[in-house]
Scaffold this active site. Structure first.
Site, PDB file in Angstrom:
ATOM      1  N   LYS A  22       0.844  -1.207   0.000  1.00 37.71           N
ATOM      2  CA  LYS A  22       0.000   0.000   0.000  1.00 37.71           C
ATOM      3  C   LYS A  22       0.874   1.249   0.000  1.00 37.71           C
ATOM      4  O   LYS A  22       0.633   2.187  -0.748  1.00 37.71           O
ATOM      5  CB  LYS A  22      -0.895   0.004   1.250  1.00 37.71           C
ATOM      6  CG  LYS A  22      -1.597   1.337   1.490  1.00 37.71           C
ATOM      7  CD  LYS A  22      -2.456   1.329   2.713  1.00 37.71           C
ATOM      8  CE  LYS A  22      -1.757   1.658   3.989  1.00 37.71           C
ATOM      9  NZ  LYS A  22      -1.391   3.089   4.160  1.00 37.71           N
ATOM     10  N   ASN A  23       1.888   1.247   0.842  1.00 36.45           N
ATOM     11  CA  ASN A  23       2.684   2.469   0.994  1.00 36.45           C
ATOM     12  C   ASN A  23       3.581   2.764  -0.211  1.00 36.45           C
ATOM     13  O   ASN A  23       4.159   3.837  -0.301  1.00 36.45           O
ATOM     14  CB  ASN A  23       3.507   2.426   2.288  1.00 36.45           C
ATOM     15  CG  ASN A  23       2.629   2.607   3.513  1.00 36.45           C
ATOM     16  OD1 ASN A  23       1.430   2.856   3.384  1.00 36.45           O
ATOM     17  ND2 ASN A  23       3.209   2.476   4.695  1.00 36.45           N
ATOM     18  N   CYS A 116      -5.055   8.211   9.556  1.00 37.39           N
ATOM     19  CA  CYS A 116      -4.978   7.477  10.831  1.00 37.39           C
ATOM     20  C   CYS A 116      -4.882   8.409  12.024  1.00 37.39           C
ATOM     21  O   CYS A 116      -4.300   9.479  11.940  1.00 37.39           O
ATOM     22  CB  CYS A 116      -3.709   6.631  10.841  1.00 37.39           C
ATOM     23  SG  CYS A 116      -3.959   4.970  10.332  1.00 37.39           S
ATOM     24  N   ARG A 121       0.067  14.805  13.084  1.00 39.27           N
ATOM     25  CA  ARG A 121       0.932  14.438  11.959  1.00 39.27           C
ATOM     26  C   ARG A 121       1.134  15.678  11.101  1.00 39.27           C
ATOM     27  O   ARG A 121       0.502  15.839  10.064  1.00 39.27           O
ATOM     28  CB  ARG A 121       0.324  13.274  11.170  1.00 39.27           C
ATOM     29  CG  ARG A 121       0.307  12.005  11.987  1.00 39.27           C
ATOM     30  CD  ARG A 121      -0.303  10.843  11.249  1.00 39.27           C
ATOM     31  NE  ARG A 121       0.604  10.215  10.325  1.00 39.27           N
ATOM     32  CZ  ARG A 121       0.337   9.063   9.716  1.00 39.27           C
ATOM     33  NH1 ARG A 121      -0.798   8.455   9.941  1.00 39.27           N
ATOM     34  NH2 ARG A 121       1.207   8.524   8.888  1.00 39.27           N
ATOM     35  N   ILE A 123       2.739  18.666   8.632  1.00 38.76           N
ATOM     36  CA  ILE A 123       3.361  18.609   7.309  1.00 38.76           C
ATOM     37  C   ILE A 123       4.354  19.773   7.151  1.00 38.76           C
ATOM     38  O   ILE A 123       4.642  20.191   6.040  1.00 38.76           O
ATOM     39  CB  ILE A 123       2.312  18.600   6.175  1.00 38.76           C
ATOM     40  CG1 ILE A 123       1.333  19.783   6.317  1.00 38.76           C
ATOM     41  CG2 ILE A 123       1.553  17.294   6.123  1.00 38.76           C
ATOM     42  CD1 ILE A 123       0.521  20.040   5.058  1.00 38.76           C
ATOM     43  N   ASP A 124       4.857  20.261   8.287  1.00 38.21           N
ATOM     44  CA  ASP A 124       5.782  21.409   8.241  1.00 38.21           C
ATOM     45  C   ASP A 124       7.017  21.122   7.383  1.00 38.21           C
ATOM     46  O   ASP A 124       7.467  21.977   6.615  1.00 38.21           O
ATOM     47  CB  ASP A 124       6.192  21.826   9.661  1.00 38.21           C
ATOM     48  CG  ASP A 124       6.730  20.663  10.480  1.00 38.21           C
ATOM     49  OD1 ASP A 124       6.158  19.565  10.379  1.00 38.21           O
ATOM     50  OD2 ASP A 124       7.732  20.837  11.210  1.00 38.21           O
ATOM     51  N   ASP A 308       5.018   0.554  11.954  1.00 36.96           N
ATOM     52  CA  ASP A 308       3.778  -0.068  11.474  1.00 36.96           C
ATOM     53  C   ASP A 308       3.642  -1.525  11.917  1.00 36.96           C
ATOM     54  O   ASP A 308       2.562  -2.109  11.789  1.00 36.96           O
ATOM     55  CB  ASP A 308       3.708   0.012   9.942  1.00 36.96           C
ATOM     56  CG  ASP A 308       3.369   1.416   9.462  1.00 36.96           C
ATOM     57  OD1 ASP A 308       2.997   2.268  10.287  1.00 36.96           O
ATOM     58  OD2 ASP A 308       3.486   1.663   8.243  1.00 36.96           O
ATOM     59  N   ARG A 400      -8.427  -0.426   4.806  1.00 32.60           N
ATOM     60  CA  ARG A 400      -7.536   0.543   4.158  1.00 32.60           C
ATOM     61  C   ARG A 400      -6.209  -0.102   3.754  1.00 32.60           C
ATOM     62  O   ARG A 400      -5.521   0.411   2.867  1.00 32.60           O
ATOM     63  CB  ARG A 400      -7.230   1.706   5.116  1.00 32.60           C
ATOM     64  CG  ARG A 400      -8.385   2.677   5.324  1.00 32.60           C
ATOM     65  CD  ARG A 400      -7.951   3.857   6.200  1.00 32.60           C
ATOM     66  NE  ARG A 400      -6.626   4.260   5.822  1.00 32.60           N
ATOM     67  CZ  ARG A 400      -5.611   4.452   6.679  1.00 32.60           C
ATOM     68  NH1 ARG A 400      -5.788   4.310   7.971  1.00 32.60           N
ATOM     69  NH2 ARG A 400      -4.433   4.805   6.248  1.00 32.60           N
TER      70      ARG A 400
HETATM   71  C1  UD1 Z   1       4.608   6.872   6.382  1.00 32.02           C
HETATM   72  C2  UD1 Z   1       3.767   5.632   6.211  1.00 32.02           C
HETATM   73  C3  UD1 Z   1       3.261   5.137   7.551  1.00 32.02           C
HETATM   74  C4  UD1 Z   1       4.443   4.902   8.484  1.00 32.02           C
HETATM   75  C5  UD1 Z   1       5.334   6.142   8.539  1.00 32.02           C
HETATM   76  C6  UD1 Z   1       6.607   5.909   9.329  1.00 32.02           C
HETATM   77  C7  UD1 Z   1       2.744   5.889   4.039  1.00 32.02           C
HETATM   78  C8  UD1 Z   1       1.500   6.103   3.252  1.00 32.02           C
HETATM   79  N1  UD1 Z   1       2.626   5.954   5.356  1.00 32.02           N
HETATM   80  O1  UD1 Z   1       3.792   7.875   6.980  1.00 32.02           O
HETATM   81  O2  UD1 Z   1       2.553   3.915   7.343  1.00 32.02           O
HETATM   82  O3  UD1 Z   1       3.937   4.647   9.770  1.00 32.02           O
HETATM   83  O4  UD1 Z   1       5.724   6.552   7.224  1.00 32.02           O
HETATM   84  O5  UD1 Z   1       7.335   4.847   8.796  1.00 32.02           O
HETATM   85  O6  UD1 Z   1       3.794   5.602   3.487  1.00 32.02           O
HETATM   86  N2  UD1 Z   1       6.560  14.675  10.846  1.00 32.02           N
HETATM   87  C9  UD1 Z   1       6.649  15.996  11.189  1.00 32.02           C
HETATM   88  N3  UD1 Z   1       6.564  16.937  10.195  1.00 32.02           N
HETATM   89  C10 UD1 Z   1       6.421  16.603   8.882  1.00 32.02           C
HETATM   90  C11 UD1 Z   1       6.352  15.239   8.536  1.00 32.02           C
HETATM   91  C12 UD1 Z   1       6.433  14.288   9.540  1.00 32.02           C
HETATM   92  O7  UD1 Z   1       6.773  16.355  12.349  1.00 32.02           O
HETATM   93  O8  UD1 Z   1       6.378  17.502   8.026  1.00 32.02           O
HETATM   94  C13 UD1 Z   1       6.640  13.647  11.915  1.00 32.02           C
HETATM   95  C14 UD1 Z   1       5.333  12.855  12.037  1.00 32.02           C
HETATM   96  O9  UD1 Z   1       4.404  13.556  12.834  1.00 32.02           O
HETATM   97  C15 UD1 Z   1       5.799  11.578  12.662  1.00 32.02           C
HETATM   98  C16 UD1 Z   1       7.189  11.382  12.043  1.00 32.02           C
HETATM   99  O10 UD1 Z   1       7.586  12.654  11.551  1.00 32.02           O
HETATM  100  O11 UD1 Z   1       5.917  11.723  14.052  1.00 32.02           O
HETATM  101  C17 UD1 Z   1       7.238  10.358  10.925  1.00 32.02           C
HETATM  102  O12 UD1 Z   1       6.353  10.729   9.924  1.00 32.02           O
HETATM  103  P1  UD1 Z   1       6.558  10.333   8.390  1.00 32.02           P
HETATM  104  O13 UD1 Z   1       7.801   9.548   8.217  1.00 32.02           O
HETATM  105  O14 UD1 Z   1       6.368  11.571   7.592  1.00 32.02           O
HETATM  106  O15 UD1 Z   1       5.323   9.362   8.168  1.00 32.02           O
HETATM  107  P2  UD1 Z   1       4.274   9.390   6.999  1.00 32.02           P
HETATM  108  O16 UD1 Z   1       4.927   9.700   5.710  1.00 32.02           O
HETATM  109  O17 UD1 Z   1       3.097  10.183   7.412  1.00 32.02           O
END
Ligand code: UD1
Length: 419
Positions: A22-23, A116, A121, A123-124, A308, A400
């Site tokens: 999926k990812n 989730c 989470r 997106i900064d 995960d 999902r």
């Molecule tokens: C992806 C995976 C998810 C997995 C995660 C970590 C997909 C669709 N999802 O999620 O299944 O659990 O990687 O392996 O591939 N963060 C920030 N700011 C940002 C971005 C991230 O603070 O701009 C923090 C998040 O809140 C979190 C950490 O970084 O605590 C990891 O997030 P990230 O690696 O971005 O996970 P996702 O891409 O959302």
């Protein structure tokens, strides 16, 4: 609302070909936006998140169709660069369409994504990186409006504070058609990043260093379509291995990605079950009660133990002999499944990012609610180990990420029905 009704206590045995990841599928589907010509994706899993990605593609004017596990995407005629709030809210991963749309059209309007419930989470990092690439980003009334002034983003040197998977993907998607070179330092090294880059290279992109901390991308003005097979899902792999191990069963998984699953396998092996691997196969036998894992299980970015897989392994360790300790280092709020395990008789103490699991000989059935995708899958495992019957509601979370989980469990001899 559908539910799973599960009667536990059976030893599960069987063989299963793993579904595609999926990812990987989601960013690759977004990446198809960048290509002129058909992209044919094999091993695309039939999941609600994949269909949500297809709806986003269709809504901006792409043609996306499925035949079995093959998706065909044609992005020649994009009619819109705006993704509706409703579609964005369907899944958190919709945020990767931001980088892809910027790469394709130099502009996009999206809203803050859903997904989730794993705590905040933000997106900064995504936004800061895209700004560094010359993209002008404004936030207004829940919408994020992005525009590259010259119609194309510019290559940049970006150092991520944390190797975020989503931020790394967004930067790659924006950079493959940007002007000049982009360097990502402290990039995520997850195998799904390599799969995305593998797909993009098949479409003519110039990317190197994926799988390492420094990724270098040289922008190309045009990508073409291709035919690509999505990698197997290493988290679904971890889920079925944990499930069968917990029920003292035996399992052969085919279409497995063995090296990519190694960080999980090396921990599972400590529970005493026998694991043999060959090129694309994993064989597991667990004849007796699992042992607790002696070392603290720390979730970390790849190649560390995957966050995960934390919930699904924890479900198995609820019935292991001895005490296991988890430390969740990726997400702030990723122990919401533990209440359901406790309701089934598990002994778990959570303190901040640490969870201590004292294995019990037996769990008992209970009615519980899936809290999130992997937490919900973990509740299925706990219910299959428990004596008596359990009902799991809100299984939309499980759908999902797992293709018809009840059919796989049925194949293994488990009693699990969707009602
Ligand atoms: C992806 C995976 C998810 C997995 C995660 C970590 C997909 C669709 N999802 O999620 O299944 O659990 O990687 O392996 O591939 N963060 C920030 N700011 C940002 C971005 C991230 O603070 O701009 C923090 C998040 O809140 C979190 C950490 O970084 O605590 C990891 O997030 P990230 O690696 O971005 O996970 P996702 O891409 O959302």
């Amino acid at each position: 609302m559908q539910k799973f009704v599960i009667t536990g206590g059976r030893r599960l045995c069987g063989e299963l070909a793993l579904q595609g990841s999926k990812n990987s599928s989601l960013p690759i589907m977004a990446a198809a936006l960048l290509c002129c010509g058909d992209c044919t994706l094999h091993s695309c899993p039939k999941l609600t998140d994949v269909y949500a990605a297809a709806r986003i593609l269709n809504c901006v004017g792409c043609k996306c169709s499925f035949e079995g596990n093959t998706a065909v995407i044609n992005s020649e005629n994009i009619g819109s660069t705006e993704i509706s709030e409703e579609l964005m809210r369907e899944m958190r991963s919709s945020i990767i369409f931001m980088g892809a749309m910027l790469g394709r059209a130099g502009e996009c309007t999206v809203s803050v994504p859903g997904g989730c419930e794993l705590g905040p989470r933000p997106i900064d990092m995504h936004l800061a990186a895209l700004r560094k690439m010359g993209v002008d980003i404004r936030e207004s009334g829940g919408s994020i409006i992005c525009k590259a002034p010259s119609g194309r983003a510019k290559g940049a040197k970006i150092s991520l504070a944390f190797p975020s998977v989503g931020a790394t993907e967004n930067i790659i998607l924006c950079a493959v058609t940007a002007d000049g070179e982009t360097v990502i330092n402290n990039a995520a090294r997850e195998p799904e990043i390599c799969d995305l880059c593998g797909f993009l290279r098949s479409c003519g992109a110039d990317i190197s260093g994926d799988g390492e901390s420094r990724i270098i991308i040289n922008g190309k003005h045009q990508l073409h379509g291709c035919e690509y097979t999505i990698m197997p899902d290493r988290i679904v792999c971890a889920t079925y291995l944990s499930m069968v191990a917990a029920t003292k069963g035996e399992l052969i998984l085919t279409n497995a990605c063995v090296p990519e699953t190694e960080p999980f396998l090396s921990v599972l092996e400590q529970t005493g079950c026998s694991i043999y691997t060959s090129e694309k196969k994993i064989y597991l036998r667990s004849g007796s009660r699992l042992r607790a894992v002696r070392d603290r299980i720390r979730t970390m970015p790849h190649p560390g133990f995957p966050t995960d897989a934390q919930a699904v392994l924890m479900a198995a360790l609820c019935v292991a002999d001895g005490t296991s300790v988890f430390e969740e280092n990726i997400f702030d709020c990723r122990y919401r499944h533990t209440d359901a395990f406790v309701k089934m008789g598990a002994d778990i103490q959570v303190l901040g990012k640490v969870a201590v699991i004292k294995g019990r000989e037996k769990l008992h059935g209970a009615n519980v609610e899936a809290t999130d995708l992997r937490g919900g899958a973990a509740m299925v495992i706990a219910a299959l180990c428990a004596e008596g019957s359990s009902e799991i509601s809100r299984i939309c979370h499980i759908d999902r990420g797992y293709e018809k989980m009840e059919e796989a469990v049925g194949l293994f001899g488990g009693d699990m029905r969707r009602v």
